[in-house]
Design a protein around this motif. Structure first.
Motif, PDB file in Angstrom:
ATOM      1  N   PHE A 103      16.093  18.906  52.240  1.00  0.00           N
ATOM      2  CA  PHE A 103      15.932  17.790  51.302  1.00  0.00           C
ATOM      3  C   PHE A 103      16.164  18.256  49.862  1.00  0.00           C
ATOM      4  N   ILE A 104      15.632  19.420  49.512  1.00  0.00           N
ATOM      5  CA  ILE A 104      15.818  19.930  48.147  1.00  0.00           C
ATOM      6  C   ILE A 104      17.293  20.234  47.884  1.00  0.00           C
ATOM      7  N   THR A 105      17.988  20.782  48.889  1.00  0.00           N
ATOM      8  CA  THR A 105      19.419  21.060  48.736  1.00  0.00           C
ATOM      9  C   THR A 105      20.206  19.779  48.525  1.00  0.00           C
ATOM     10  N   ALA A 106      19.910  18.746  49.314  1.00  0.00           N
ATOM     11  CA  ALA A 106      20.610  17.465  49.169  1.00  0.00           C
ATOM     12  C   ALA A 106      20.311  16.838  47.815  1.00  0.00           C
ATOM     13  N   LEU A 107      19.077  16.927  47.369  1.00  0.00           N
ATOM     14  CA  LEU A 107      18.715  16.362  46.071  1.00  0.00           C
ATOM     15  C   LEU A 107      19.424  17.100  44.940  1.00  0.00           C
ATOM     16  N   THR A 108      19.551  18.411  45.069  1.00  0.00           N
ATOM     17  CA  THR A 108      20.269  19.195  44.055  1.00  0.00           C
ATOM     18  C   THR A 108      21.743  18.791  44.006  1.00  0.00           C
ATOM     19  N   ALA A 109      22.376  18.602  45.168  1.00  0.00           N
ATOM     20  CA  ALA A 109      23.776  18.179  45.207  1.00  0.00           C
ATOM     21  C   ALA A 109      23.942  16.804  44.588  1.00  0.00           C
ATOM     22  N   LEU A 110      23.004  15.886  44.867  1.00  0.00           N
ATOM     23  CA  LEU A 110      23.079  14.535  44.292  1.00  0.00           C
ATOM     24  C   LEU A 110      22.983  14.584  42.774  1.00  0.00           C
ATOM     25  N   ILE A 111      22.043  15.362  42.262  1.00  0.00           N
ATOM     26  CA  ILE A 111      21.876  15.463  40.805  1.00  0.00           C
ATOM     27  C   ILE A 111      23.120  16.082  40.179  1.00  0.00           C
ATOM     28  N   THR A 112      23.690  17.093  40.827  1.00  0.00           N
ATOM     29  CA  THR A 112      24.910  17.718  40.305  1.00  0.00           C
ATOM     30  C   THR A 112      26.048  16.703  40.244  1.00  0.00           C
ATOM     31  N   GLN A 113      26.212  15.907  41.304  1.00  0.00           N
ATOM     32  CA  GLN A 113      27.277  14.899  41.321  1.00  0.00           C
ATOM     33  C   GLN A 113      27.056  13.834  40.253  1.00  0.00           C
ATOM     34  N   LEU A 114      25.798  13.435  40.036  1.00  0.00           N
ATOM     35  CA  LEU A 114      25.523  12.438  38.993  1.00  0.00           C
ATOM     36  C   LEU A 114      25.833  12.988  37.607  1.00  0.00           C
ATOM     37  N   VAL A 115      25.538  14.265  37.374  1.00  0.00           N
ATOM     38  CA  VAL A 115      25.847  14.869  36.071  1.00  0.00           C
ATOM     39  C   VAL A 115      27.356  14.930  35.865  1.00  0.00           C
ATOM     40  N   ILE A 116      28.099  15.307  36.909  1.00  0.00           N
ATOM     41  CA  ILE A 116      29.560  15.370  36.793  1.00  0.00           C
ATOM     42  C   ILE A 116      30.130  13.972  36.564  1.00  0.00           C
ATOM     43  N   LEU A 117      29.614  12.965  37.279  1.00  0.00           N
ATOM     44  CA  LEU A 117      30.078  11.588  37.093  1.00  0.00           C
ATOM     45  C   LEU A 117      29.805  11.108  35.678  1.00  0.00           C
ATOM     46  N   ALA A 118      28.629  11.422  35.151  1.00  0.00           N
ATOM     47  CA  ALA A 118      28.302  11.015  33.778  1.00  0.00           C
ATOM     48  C   ALA A 118      29.232  11.701  32.791  1.00  0.00           C
ATOM     49  N   ALA A 119      29.560  12.978  33.019  1.00  0.00           N
ATOM     50  CA  ALA A 119      30.471  13.685  32.112  1.00  0.00           C
ATOM     51  C   ALA A 119      31.864  13.083  32.155  1.00  0.00           C
ATOM     52  N   VAL A 120      32.339  12.721  33.350  1.00  0.00           N
ATOM     53  CA  VAL A 120      33.677  12.115  33.466  1.00  0.00           C
ATOM     54  C   VAL A 120      33.715  10.752  32.787  1.00  0.00           C
ATOM     55  N   VAL A 121      32.686   9.913  33.023  1.00  0.00           N
ATOM     56  CA  VAL A 121      32.655   8.580  32.414  1.00  0.00           C
ATOM     57  C   VAL A 121      32.554   8.693  30.897  1.00  0.00           C
ATOM     58  N   PHE A 122      31.665   9.550  30.414  1.00  0.00           N
ATOM     59  CA  PHE A 122      31.517   9.697  28.966  1.00  0.00           C
ATOM     60  C   PHE A 122      32.785  10.284  28.348  1.00  0.00           C
ATOM     61  N   GLY A 123      33.382  11.270  29.004  1.00  0.00           N
ATOM     62  CA  GLY A 123      34.637  11.840  28.500  1.00  0.00           C
ATOM     63  C   GLY A 123      35.753  10.805  28.471  1.00  0.00           C
ATOM     64  N   GLY A 124      35.819   9.970  29.496  1.00  0.00           N
ATOM     65  CA  GLY A 124      36.826   8.904  29.501  1.00  0.00           C
ATOM     66  C   GLY A 124      36.603   7.907  28.386  1.00  0.00           C
ATOM     67  N   TRP A 125      35.351   7.559  28.139  1.00  0.00           N
ATOM     68  CA  TRP A 125      35.052   6.613  27.054  1.00  0.00           C
ATOM     69  C   TRP A 125      35.452   7.213  25.705  1.00  0.00           C
ATOM     70  N   VAL A 126      35.161   8.516  25.508  1.00  0.00           N
ATOM     71  CA  VAL A 126      35.552   9.177  24.261  1.00  0.00           C
ATOM     72  C   VAL A 126      37.073   9.210  24.135  1.00  0.00           C
ATOM     73  N   ALA A 127      37.774   9.504  25.222  1.00  0.00           N
ATOM     74  CA  ALA A 127      39.239   9.540  25.181  1.00  0.00           C
ATOM     75  C   ALA A 127      39.813   8.175  24.824  1.00  0.00           C
ATOM     76  N   VAL A 128      39.265   7.105  25.395  1.00  0.00           N
ATOM     77  CA  VAL A 128      39.737   5.752  25.070  1.00  0.00           C
ATOM     78  C   VAL A 128      39.504   5.460  23.600  1.00  0.00           C
ATOM     79  N   GLN A 129      38.354   5.867  23.067  1.00  0.00           N
ATOM     80  CA  GLN A 129      38.071   5.612  21.656  1.00  0.00           C
ATOM     81  C   GLN A 129      39.038   6.375  20.753  1.00  0.00           C
ATOM     82  N   VAL A 130      39.378   7.603  21.122  1.00  0.00           N
ATOM     83  CA  VAL A 130      40.254   8.420  20.279  1.00  0.00           C
ATOM     84  C   VAL A 130      41.677   7.901  20.333  1.00  0.00           C
ATOM     85  N   PHE A 131      42.197   7.649  21.533  1.00  0.00           N
ATOM     86  CA  PHE A 131      43.600   7.284  21.645  1.00  0.00           C
ATOM     87  C   PHE A 131      43.865   5.832  21.296  1.00  0.00           C
ATOM     88  N   SER A 132      42.894   4.970  21.321  1.00  0.00           N
ATOM     89  CA  SER A 132      43.126   3.580  20.927  1.00  0.00           C
ATOM     90  C   SER A 132      42.958   3.398  19.427  1.00  0.00           C
TER      91      SER A 132
END
Length: 156
Positions: A103-132
């Motif tokens: 359970f702890i291993t699965a929870l760690t993987a979930l948290i890691t994936q959520l952090v990566i997803l947040a970084a991708v979404v935030f990075g995409g939002w920053v890229a849209v703001q810069v290039f537009s």
């Protein structure tokens, strides 16, 4: 009596009220007559035994010692039962610990994936703001038509 001491003696105010007790020696203790060996009331019979090798052993006959009654032992000892119960409990705990680590291993993987997803979404939002930002959405526009730069100085 007037010897120097480490602690001063208290002053006596009324000498008549002081009572002095002197120890008296104790009277010597009177001991009873010394102990004398006493013969038993009846003399036990003497027995002689001839051993197989021909020697003769003589001695008093003794009653054989009566052993204490032996408690009935169970078929399986309590120690073995306790060890077995401990093994069963340890096995149950190990299964629970395995599930907990999974359970702890699965929870760690979930948290890691959520952090990566947040970084991708935030990075995409920053890229849209810069290039537009090249599209003019208001603000001041300055058109420089003739720019003259002489000796690293701008003349507009």
């Amino acid at each position: 009596m007037n010897e120097p001491t480490a602690y001063p003696r208290p002053a006596v105010r009324n000498a008549a009220a002081v009572e002095i007790h002197h120890p008296a020696p104790l009277a010597p203790v009177q001991h009873a007559a010394p102990y004398a060996p006493v013969q038993p009331g009846s003399i036990p019979s003497v027995a002689s035994v001839v051993l197989p090798d021909g020697r003769v052993v003589t001695g008093y006959a003794m009653e054989p010692a009566k052993p204490e009654p032996v408690a009935v032992k169970p078929a399986v000892s309590r120690t073995a039962v306790n060890i077995a119960l401990g093994g069963i409990g340890f096995g149950a705990v190990c299964g629970g610990l395995f599930l907990l680590t999974a359970f702890i291993t699965a929870l760690t993987a979930l948290i890691t994936q959520l952090v990566i997803l947040a970084a991708v979404v935030f990075g995409g939002w920053v890229a849209v703001q810069v290039f537009s930002a090249s599209g003019h959405r208001g603000g001041t526009t300055v058109n420089i038509r003739k720019a003259v730069i002489k000796r690293n100085h701008f003349h507009g």
